[in-house]
Write an enzyme that holds these catalytic residues in place. Structure first.
Site: not given
Lengths: 206, 252
Positions: A80, A186, A188
């Site tokens: 990001c 992202h 994650e």
């Protein structure tokens, strides 16, 4: 040891949680000593380019990051804002980026493109590998990832584009050069697709 | 280019439990939030929203311990609202893995809150939430503190003001439709989505995929949230956690 660089911004906990889920322990740290001993680095980040760059500079570890990334050449993954910081500059601010990629961060604009394109671009988007990028697993259908951004990375040399996505237009959402990797989205926060990507990064030869 | 629409279960917390309301009242106990998160994880849900209705009503602080447990199980985008009053609280929430903070009442009482959060963490970290009730004449009224207090701004004006202060998204929730499963208040959603340039999340009333779809195709929302639809099954509202499969939502 994977070190997640802590400079005060970002989903540090989420990245560590996901790595743990796939069997890798990571240290979250902004300390010179930890970063120096890292075998892999993850540079996270959310928020604005200038405040991110200023916070990163304030940690005093930028020289070590340059050394690890460019001389020691350990695998590095920017996520990001962390990805954008690896470019040379951003439309969003005045600070110089780390400049690891021949790329700049530009504001998304949609002139002449029909349809409504609210910013930020928030949501799940399909991602395609480019230039034979190996960290993105496309063998189990089109991978999709969670994006939240209003700026994107524009590569000045097309061969460093590792992944692309579309929002109004096709844009680079990943860059890669040797040991350096980054993703605008992202991982994650992207379920199994993110786990596969982080796994592939974690398995890279140091 | 077909963009995938975010379908967002909104889960209500009170104390340690998960609840579902009707018209912001009549709380029904649903179960354990961590358990629900695990199920939603397996179903590869697009995003989860948690709202602490206790904290929203009485302004108490977020339950950081519970939220930390929730976030550690979430491998999807996660938003939280309820009792968030300061940048410090946002910092703590972001650090435990909640990347979107929903502000509602505190944005009204503290005029600088949204801007401070956006300056520190970026606009995409702040979701402005607007709860709207229609009066007996059908006039829209913005309510804060979990529907308890009326404010003197129309939904569109409050949305524009929130956008000006720096929110990255607006969530518009129709109190009269909450838990009723009678479809969204599309006029309300459309009026807000047509006025602001940030993404709008529709909430309140969803009962089916076609409702979710209508929020996007008929009211210009970019995301569709729901509560009862994802935690109840059948007309007797038996508790069952569900989420549309890839086949069911094909092309949406």
């Amino acid at each position: 040891m994977i070190v997640i660089v802590d400079y005060g911004l970002g989903n540090l906990g989420s990245i560590r949680n996901m790595l743990r889920k796939i069997g890798y322990e990571a240290t979250v740290s902004g300390e010179a000593e930890d970063i120096r001993s890292a075998s892999k680095l993850i540079l996270p980040g959310i928020g604005a380019f200038d405040s991110g760059m200023r916070d990163l500079n304030a940690t005093g570890v930028v020289d070590i990051l340059h050394e690890k990334a460019l001389e020691e050449k350990i695998p590095v993954l920017g996520i990001c804002l962390g990805a954008q910081l690896m470019t040379k500059r951003s439309d969003e601010g005045k600070e110089a980026g780390l400049g690891w990629f021949e790329a700049e961060t530009r504001r998304m604009t949609f002139e002449g493109i029909p349809g409504r394109w609210p910013l930020p671009n928030i949501g799940w988007r399909d991602v395609k590998a480019q230039n034979g990028y190996s960290l993105l697993d496309e063998s189990q259908g089109t991978p999709r990832f969670y994006f939240v951004h209003s700026y994107y990375m524009h590569a000045q040399t097309p061969e460093i584009v590792s992944m692309t996505s579309e929002y109004g237009f096709e844009f680079a959402c990943g860059l890669s050069r040797g040991n350096l990797h980054c993703a605008q989205f992202h991982p994650e926060k992207s379920h199994v697709f993110g786990k596969r990507l982080l796994q592939a990064f974690a398995e890279l030869e140091a | 280019m077909k963009l995938r629409t975010r379908i967002i279960p909104l889960l209500l917390l009170k104390g340690q439990g998960l609840y579902k309301t009707r018209k912001f009242r009549d709380e029904t106990y649903i179960g354990d939030p961590i358990n629900a998160v695990r199920i939603f994880n397996e179903k590869a849900v697009d995003e989860l929203g948690f709202l602490d209705i206790g904290a929203a009503r009485n302004g108490s602080d977020p339950n950081f311990d519970l939220l930390k447990d929730i976030a550690s199980e979430c491998f999807m985008p996660l938003s939280y609202g309820g009792g968030v009053k300061s940048v410090e609280m946002v910092r703590e929430l972001v650090a435990i893995g909640i990347e979107k903070i929903v502000v509602n009442s505190a944005a009204w009482t503290d005029k600088g809150l949204i801007t401070r959060i956006a300056d520190h963490f970026g606009s995409s970290t702040v979701v402005g939430s607007i709860d709207v009730k229609r009066n007996w004449r059908g006039k829209e009224q913005v309510m804060i503190r979990g529907g308890q207090e009326k404010i003197a701004l129309a939904p569109v004006d409050w949305a524009l003001e929130m956008e000006r202060r720096g929110v990255g998204e607006i969530m518009i929730n129709a109190i009269d439709r909450d838990g009723e499963m009678t479809g969204y208040d599309l006029d309300l959603v459309r009026s807000v989505a047509g006025a602001v340039s940030v993404p709008v999340i529709a909430a309140g009333g969803a009962s089916s995929i076609s409702d979710l779809q209508a929020a996007v195709t008929e009211a210009d929302a970019t995301a569709a949230a729901g509560g009862a639809m994802f935690v109840f099954q059948g007309k007797h509202r038996a508790v069952l956690i569900t989420y549309p499969t890839e086949e069911e939502r094909a092309g949406f």
